[in-house]
Design an enzyme around this catalytic site. Structure first.
Site: not given
Ligand code: FAD
Ligand code: NAI
Length: 467
Positions: A53, A183, A274, A446
């Site tokens: 973000k 995508a 994913g 508004h």
């Molecule tokens: P995580 O946040 O993955 O935390 C798990 C933690 O456990 C990690 O810090 C890891 O180091 C630790 N861990 C793992 N195994 C062990 C172990 N054995 N011992 C000790 N520590 C361990 N979600 C949104 O809602 N809004 C967004 O805008 C958004 N943007 C995203 C953008 C990106 C690029 C990505 C990759 C994800 C995004 N997400 C977003 C998804 C969001 O980050 C995850 O859904 C969320 O972090 C999940 O929380 P969690 O606590 O389940 O796991």
């Molecule tokens: P995603 O599940 O959102 O999208 C993956 C895309 O890849 C799908 O459209 C799928 O059809 C496509 N795909 C799968 N296999 C493929 C292949 N072999 N070749 C081409 N396309 C293929 O997964 P993404 O974008 O990796 O994000 C993972 C998760 O992280 C999200 O589902 C979401 O839960 C979380 N996230 C949330 C954000 C938010 O809330 N703003 C921001 C970023 C991540």
């Protein structure tokens, strides 16, 4: 020999784990959170929600300075300082992760640094960076280890030329050509960042549409908007191989339906197809917990098949979202504390933080049709919203789906600027099982974009007033 017996030991310090830990502290439980990363906050704060973000915000302003500003009579010649853009992102991330440390102290949660492994019922072994192993005794263990990016055979992530989301948040330069595989939300958010900073971006998607799970009409409008910004989509296509050199990557791409393969050249490739649950080295076998074929730990109200072992967040079924992990964490701890923990999974909102943003909650039209549920639709375009008009931000719409018989709001889908900040209104309305008429008869300020929320609800009733 265990030193302390904790009421709860949480493995993982992401949004699931840290919210669980803080709630445990608030409820007077003796809690420890085991985290192996050097900072708290998990994927979300360190390499997910927050840094993405930060770059989306900065790159959106850069693009505006290069485009819309002139229309508003503001003449500037912006120059990109990528180093500073990355530095401000890193500073914000550090401030946020330190904030969680502060909250742990405030709520008397022990952060046990190191990799946690379940070593049998009520036992967690933590291996520190120095290799020293500490054993924690726990009445309850909560698994909150999150997820990691899915891999694609033949496309090896090296974090140099072929990157996952973590690499894409820290590229050393603006790519000339970036190919995004997938995508989905990550591909489109991070693809947008680099597109706005000047990269040519091509998105290769396996399916014949973008963002599966999003309401189809909204997804079409979204794709059109991104295409207008210069993103190129190759739908129904799969990447079957990648050759990396020092200068870049050559990808082999084939139509899913069959046909001739083509090659795509890129200086960077983002693999974003994913995420999968992360349970490596967690010792699940020691308590007889077996993840399903997709690596997901199935639970019943956060209870795994092992007594006293709970799981939350990305590692269990449901959307992989930070706010869902947070809900899981709080509800799970409330149940451990003997209270009534509850999450309404039908009301977990989703947002894509691109420009325009997309936000939704509840059912899509496709889901309602598949369920045979009769529904009414109200739709209001931002072209008819006065605030959007004066701001020259008229792209998008709000669509409300309500039950044909009871008028209960079943789903809301929005595309346009700032919709991330507006979807919460419908989350609250739907949590109270509002009828669309309830929203339609609620006075909104508004001129605001939020009037479109009301006007769409009025649309369900058939009495929308154009601004
Ligand atoms: P995580 O946040 O993955 O935390 C798990 C933690 O456990 C990690 O810090 C890891 O180091 C630790 N861990 C793992 N195994 C062990 C172990 N054995 N011992 C000790 N520590 C361990 N979600 C949104 O809602 N809004 C967004 O805008 C958004 N943007 C995203 C953008 C990106 C690029 C990505 C990759 C994800 C995004 N997400 C977003 C998804 C969001 O980050 C995850 O859904 C969320 O972090 C999940 O929380 P969690 O606590 O389940 O796991
Ligand atoms: P995603 O599940 O959102 O999208 C993956 C895309 O890849 C799908 O459209 C799928 O059809 C496509 N795909 C799968 N296999 C493929 C292949 N072999 N070749 C081409 N396309 C293929 O997964 P993404 O974008 O990796 O994000 C993972 C998760 O992280 C999200 O589902 C979401 O839960 C979380 N996230 C949330 C954000 C938010 O809330 N703003 C921001 C970023 C991540």
């Amino acid at each position: 020999m265990a030193e302390t017996t904790y009421d709860v030991v949480i493995i993982g310090g992401g949004p699931g784990g840290y919210n669980a830990a803080i709630r445990a502290g608030q409820l007077g439980l003796k809690a420890a959170c085991v985290e192996k990363r050097g900072t708290l906050g998990g994927t979300c704060l360190n390499v997910g929600c927050m840094p993405s973000k930060a770059l989306l915000h900065a790159s959106e302003l850069f693009a505006a300075a290069n485009g819309e500003f002139a229309k508003l009579g503001i003449e500037v010649s912006p120059k990109l300082n990528l180093g500073q853009m990355m530095a401000q992102k890193d500073e914000s991330v550090t401030a946020l992760t330190k904030g969680i440390e502060f909250l742990f102290k405030k709520n008397k949660v022990d952060w046990v640094k190191g990799a946690g492994k379940i070593a049998g019922p009520g036992k967690v072994e933590v291996t520190g960076e120095d290799g020293k192993v500490t054993t924690l005794a726990a009445k309850n263990i909560v698994i909150a280890t999150g997820s990691e990016p899915s891999r694609l055979p033949g496309v090896e992530v090296d974090q140099q030329r072929i990157v996952d989301s973590t690499g894409a948040l820290a590229l050393p330069e603006v790519p000339k050509k970036l190919v995004v595989i997938g995508a989905g939300i990550i591909g489109l958010e991070l693809g947008s960042v680099w597109r706005r900073l000047g990269a040519e971006v091509t998105v290769v998607e396996f399916l014949d549409r973008i963002t599966p799970g999003m309401d189809a009409e909204t997804a079409k409008t979204f794709q059109r908007a991104l295409t207008k910004q210069g993103m190129v989509f190759k739908l129904g296509a799969k990447v079957t191989g990648a050759k990396t050199s020092k200068k870049g990557v050559t990808l082999t791409v084939e139509p899913v339906a069959g046909g001739a393969a083509e090659t795509l050249e890129a200086d960077y490739v983002l693999l974003a197809i994913g995420r999968r649950p992360y349970t490596e080295g967690l010792g699940l076998e020691s308590v007889g917990v077996t993840p399903n074929a997709r690596g997901v730990i199935e639970t019943d109200h956060f209870k795994t098949s092992a007594p006293g072992v709970w799981a939350i967040g990305d590692v269990i079924p449901g959307p992989m979202l930070a706010h869902k992990a947070e809900e899981d964490g709080v509800a799970c701890i409330e149940m451990i504390a003997g209270k009534w923990g509850h999450v309404d999974y039908d009301l977990v909102p989703s947002v894509v933080y691109t420009s325009p943003e997309v936000a939704w909650v509840g059912k899509t039209e496709e889901e309602l049709k598949a369920a045979g549920r009769a529904y009414k639709t109200g739709k209001f375009p931002f072209t008819a919203n006065s605030r959007a008009k004066i701001n020259h931000e008229t792209e998008g719409f709000v669509k409300v789906l309500a039950d044909a018989a009871t008028d209960e709001v079943l789903g809301v889908h929005m595309i346009g600027p700032s919709v991330s900040e507006m979807i919460g209104e419908y989350c609250v309305a739907m949590a109270f099982r509002a009828a669309s008429e309830d929203v339609a008869r609620t006075c909104h300020p508004h001129p605001t974009r939020s009037e479109a929320l009301r006007q769409a609800a009025m649309g369900v009733e058939g009495w929308t007033m154009q601004a």
